[in-house]
Design an enzyme around this catalytic site. Structure first.
Site, PDB file in Angstrom:
ATOM      1  CB  THR A 185       2.213 -47.617  15.296  1.00 24.67           C
ATOM      2  OG1 THR A 185       1.212 -47.667  16.327  1.00 24.67           O
ATOM      3  CG2 THR A 185       1.688 -46.816  14.131  1.00 24.67           C
ATOM      4  CD  GLU A 330       2.039 -43.757  12.213  1.00 25.49           C
ATOM      5  OE1 GLU A 330       3.170 -44.147  11.832  1.00 25.49           O
ATOM      6  OE2 GLU A 330       1.727 -43.678  13.405  1.00 25.49           O
ATOM      7  CE  LYS A 440      11.869 -32.229  25.377  1.00 24.98           C
ATOM      8  NZ  LYS A 440      11.950 -33.702  25.430  1.00 24.98           N
ATOM      9  CD1 TRP A 445      15.014 -28.705  23.906  1.00 24.46           C
ATOM     10  CD2 TRP A 445      14.150 -29.186  21.888  1.00 24.46           C
ATOM     11  NE1 TRP A 445      13.655 -28.550  23.985  1.00 24.46           N
ATOM     12  CE2 TRP A 445      13.095 -28.837  22.766  1.00 24.46           C
ATOM     13  CE3 TRP A 445      13.850 -29.533  20.573  1.00 24.46           C
ATOM     14  CZ2 TRP A 445      11.763 -28.815  22.364  1.00 24.46           C
ATOM     15  CZ3 TRP A 445      12.532 -29.512  20.175  1.00 24.46           C
ATOM     16  CH2 TRP A 445      11.495 -29.159  21.052  1.00 24.46           C
TER      17      TRP A 445
HETATM   18  P1  ADP Z   1       8.374 -47.807  15.469  1.00 25.74           P
HETATM   19  O1  ADP Z   1       9.796 -47.368  15.338  1.00 25.74           O
HETATM   20  O2  ADP Z   1       7.631 -46.992  16.491  1.00 25.74           O
HETATM   21  O3  ADP Z   1       8.242 -49.272  15.554  1.00 25.74           O
HETATM   22  P2  ADP Z   1       8.037 -46.992  12.757  1.00 25.74           P
HETATM   23  O4  ADP Z   1       8.810 -48.071  12.109  1.00 25.74           O
HETATM   24  O5  ADP Z   1       6.831 -46.485  12.087  1.00 25.74           O
HETATM   25  O6  ADP Z   1       7.583 -47.453  14.147  1.00 25.74           O
HETATM   26  O7  ADP Z   1       9.043 -45.823  13.107  1.00 25.74           O
HETATM   27  C1  ADP Z   1       9.042 -44.580  12.502  1.00 25.74           C
HETATM   28  C2  ADP Z   1      10.057 -43.697  13.176  1.00 25.74           C
HETATM   29  O8  ADP Z   1      11.371 -44.230  13.034  1.00 25.74           O
HETATM   30  C3  ADP Z   1      10.153 -42.329  12.564  1.00 25.74           C
HETATM   31  O9  ADP Z   1       9.133 -41.478  13.039  1.00 25.74           O
HETATM   32  C4  ADP Z   1      11.537 -41.888  13.002  1.00 25.74           C
HETATM   33  O10 ADP Z   1      11.531 -41.388  14.321  1.00 25.74           O
HETATM   34  C5  ADP Z   1      12.315 -43.170  12.989  1.00 25.74           C
HETATM   35  N1  ADP Z   1      13.101 -43.263  11.751  1.00 25.74           N
HETATM   36  C6  ADP Z   1      12.772 -43.891  10.610  1.00 25.74           C
HETATM   37  N2  ADP Z   1      13.752 -43.774   9.692  1.00 25.74           N
HETATM   38  C7  ADP Z   1      14.727 -43.022  10.256  1.00 25.74           C
HETATM   39  C8  ADP Z   1      15.990 -42.529   9.814  1.00 25.74           C
HETATM   40  N3  ADP Z   1      16.485 -42.809   8.628  1.00 25.74           N
HETATM   41  N4  ADP Z   1      16.698 -41.786  10.672  1.00 25.74           N
HETATM   42  C9  ADP Z   1      16.234 -41.501  11.907  1.00 25.74           C
HETATM   43  N5  ADP Z   1      15.069 -41.952  12.391  1.00 25.74           N
HETATM   44  C10 ADP Z   1      14.311 -42.692  11.577  1.00 25.74           C
END
Ligand code: ADP
Length: 542
Positions: A185, A330, A440, A445
């Protein structure tokens, strides 16, 4: 009990065998690191993957060993993936845009024995080499190169290794729960954590992403994964392409809008996948060049919320359907994809558009719920507007992080995503925000995503991030950080006025800060944490 079906373990090697046998002459087009184009096909990708599997064995690697890649999307990288996972090793894709300290941490945490790298990343490798003592072999993904050899004395070259090996290789019959690949991650808070996928989870995820209500992939498609192979395995597309036998157009290092337009038009790409910031660049370049992107039927947008203006531009100008998808490292990553159902045919265009902006619904194989608190187990209503903590479970969802001997799940076996969302009765996901990005304000929110989407709908704004700024009375208030389009004269007041009929008055941002650039993460997402550090106190006065 007599009479039953065969059991075959679900293995990644079967994907490449299938692609080679039934789609052997289907093209794989690859932009190399030096800008040249290589045209190969599934037969040759499979042959080279076997050659490389032999090479890895000759180097003394064994099952379960970690082999890392720091590379662009190109054919050598693709071949090496099948070689590594197919022969029972673990393919650890590394994001080259990480800071050196994070790179060092990840390589040591994974105990990588080999690193494959594109020449572009040579300085990165030489910079961290002294701190990664467990790495025994460095392999440059290309032909012999004197500069690389001079900078990295014991380096090996992929093309040389391949030339020494035969295309005969027997893929091992592994247990399907054997680990196949590893992604970390981004680690925006604390150290990055590894998600370890298995052959079984990968194959089941691959079936799911190919389905008509997911990416709707077939042997007719010409697929451009702009999403990097180091970003959750390019969302699983290299596996899906082999499963359906479609063409891949691998863009290499050129991810700017103009290069992508050229690849789409030249190779008649039908489906392209990436994060919104990539499509922003593509739409600008397409407008400048005047292309109609005629071949492009679908864009898959995920990783961050798809701004409505982007979806509209794809549809209205280029007649291209946007499939909005949600997922995370994940979750392999597909958690949801947006395709409407038969009952939605009756909806007006405006209602359909609104629904298509949702992140979509889960395919068979994963299940979603929202609860009243992080790691909580009390489920909230699926009514389309009640928001709560989004949790997921399924065949390709994490159980525990790599090397951590503890469950990553709630007491009743769900993974809490850290996202805040609502679900409707059909499972359509409406993501409000990441829990940590929500604003917030006076006990209420506000979704930063919603405010960003509005700002990006303004024709003179090319990118906008909304952050929570500290406020003496309300705790936090929204502040827009925006980039104007070239030659725009838009003022702060113009943009604030633009919010007036679109959102409740108390949600309108307090101020607008115009900037030249917004910092992006290694996967192309806006780094709101950095913006908060820089602008988080603008409302506190001096
Ligand atoms: P990081 O962004 O931390 O590098 P990830 O690629 O695993 O790692 O990111 C996952 C996160 O990206 C999700 O938990 C969510 O917050 C955001 N995300 C993914 N797809 C979407 C989407 N279509 N719309 C909004 N947020 C998204």
């Amino acid at each position: 009990m007599q009479g039953r079906m065969m059991f075959q373990p679900l293995l990644i090697s079967s994907l490449i065998e299938h692609a080679a046998r039934y789609h052997g002459d289907t093209a794989i087009i690859s932009k190399n690191t030096d800008g040249t184009i290589t045209k190969t096909d599934w037969t040759h990708v499979a042959e080279n993957s076997k050659r490389f599997a032999n090479a890895l064995h000759a180097l003394g690697l064994k099952q379960n060993d970690r082999v890392a890649t720091i590379a662009w999307n190109n054919h050598r990288h693709l071949e090496s993936w099948y070689a590594i996972s197919g022969s029972g090793m673990i393919c650890h894709t590394i994001n080259p845009r990480l800071f050196p300290e994070q790179l060092i941490f990840i390589i040591n945490d994974a105990k990588d024995r080999v690193i494959l790298f594109d020449k572009t990343f040579l300085p990165l490798i030489t910079g961290v080499k002294a701190h990664i003592p467990l790495v025994e072999h460095f392999i440059c993904l290309g032909a012999f190169d004197q500069d690389v050899a001079d900078a990295l004395p014991d380096v090996k070259f992929y093309d040389t290794l391949l030339a020494e090996q035969s295309t005969e290789f027997e893929w091992p019959l592994l247990d399907e729960t054997t680990a196949s690949s590893l992604c970390y991650t981004s680690g925006t808070t604390g150290n990055p954590k590894g998600a370890l996928y298995s052959h079984r989870s990968t194959i089941l995820h691959t079936y799911a992403i190919c389905l008509p209500d997911s990416l709707n992939l077939s042997a007719h498609d010409i697929m451009l994964p702009v999403v990097p192979m180091f970003h959750v395995n390019a969302w699983g597309t290299p596996y899906a392409a082999a499963m359906v036998g479609c063409t891949m157009v691998l863009p290499g290092p050129s991810l700017d809008g103009a290069s992508l337009v050229q690849l789409i038009d030249e190779f008649k790409v039908t489906i392209a996948l990436g994060v919104p910031t990539i499509w922003q660049g593509l739409l600008t370049a397409a407008k400048q060049s005047g292309t109609q992107l005629n071949s492009l039927k679908r864009t898959i947008v995920g990783g961050s919320a798809c701004p409505p203006a982007m979806m509209k531009a794809f549809k209205d100008i280029y007649d291209c359907e946007t499939i909005h998808a949600w997922g995370m490292t994940e979750t392999s990553p597909l958690g949801t994809g947006n395709q409407l159902k038969a009952k939605h045919d009756q909806l007006s265009d405006a209602e359909k558009f609104k629904l298509r902006l949702s992140q979509g619904r889960p395919p068979f194989g994963v299940d979603l719920r929202i609860t009243n608190q992080e790691k909580g187990t009390h489920q909230l209503a699926r009514d389309g507007h009640t928001t709560g903590n989004l949790q997921i479970k399924g065949h390709w969802i994490i159980n525990e992080y790599f090397g951590k001997n503890e469950s990553a799940l709630t007491t009743d076996g769900w993974f809490d995503t850290g996202d805040i969302a609502a679900l409707n009765e059909d499972g359509f996901l409406f993501l409000s925000d990441r829990a940590k990005d929500l604003i917030k304000s006076g006990g209420e929110w506000i979704s930063s995503v919603e405010l960003e989407n509005i700002a990006m709908g303004h024709p003179e704004i090319s990118m906008a991030a909304v952050i929570a700024a500290n406020h003496p009375k309300w705790d936090e208030r929204p502040v827009v950080v925006a980039i104007k389009t070239t030659e725009s004269q838009i003022t702060e007041q113009d943009l604030l006025d633009y919010y007036i009929d679109k959102i409740a008055k108390w949600q309108i941002p307090d101020t607008v800060i115009f900037v030249e650039a917004i910092p992006l993460s290694g996967t192309g997402k806006m780094l709101k944490k950095d913006l908060r550090e820089k602008f988080g106190d603008v409302l506190l006065g001096s």
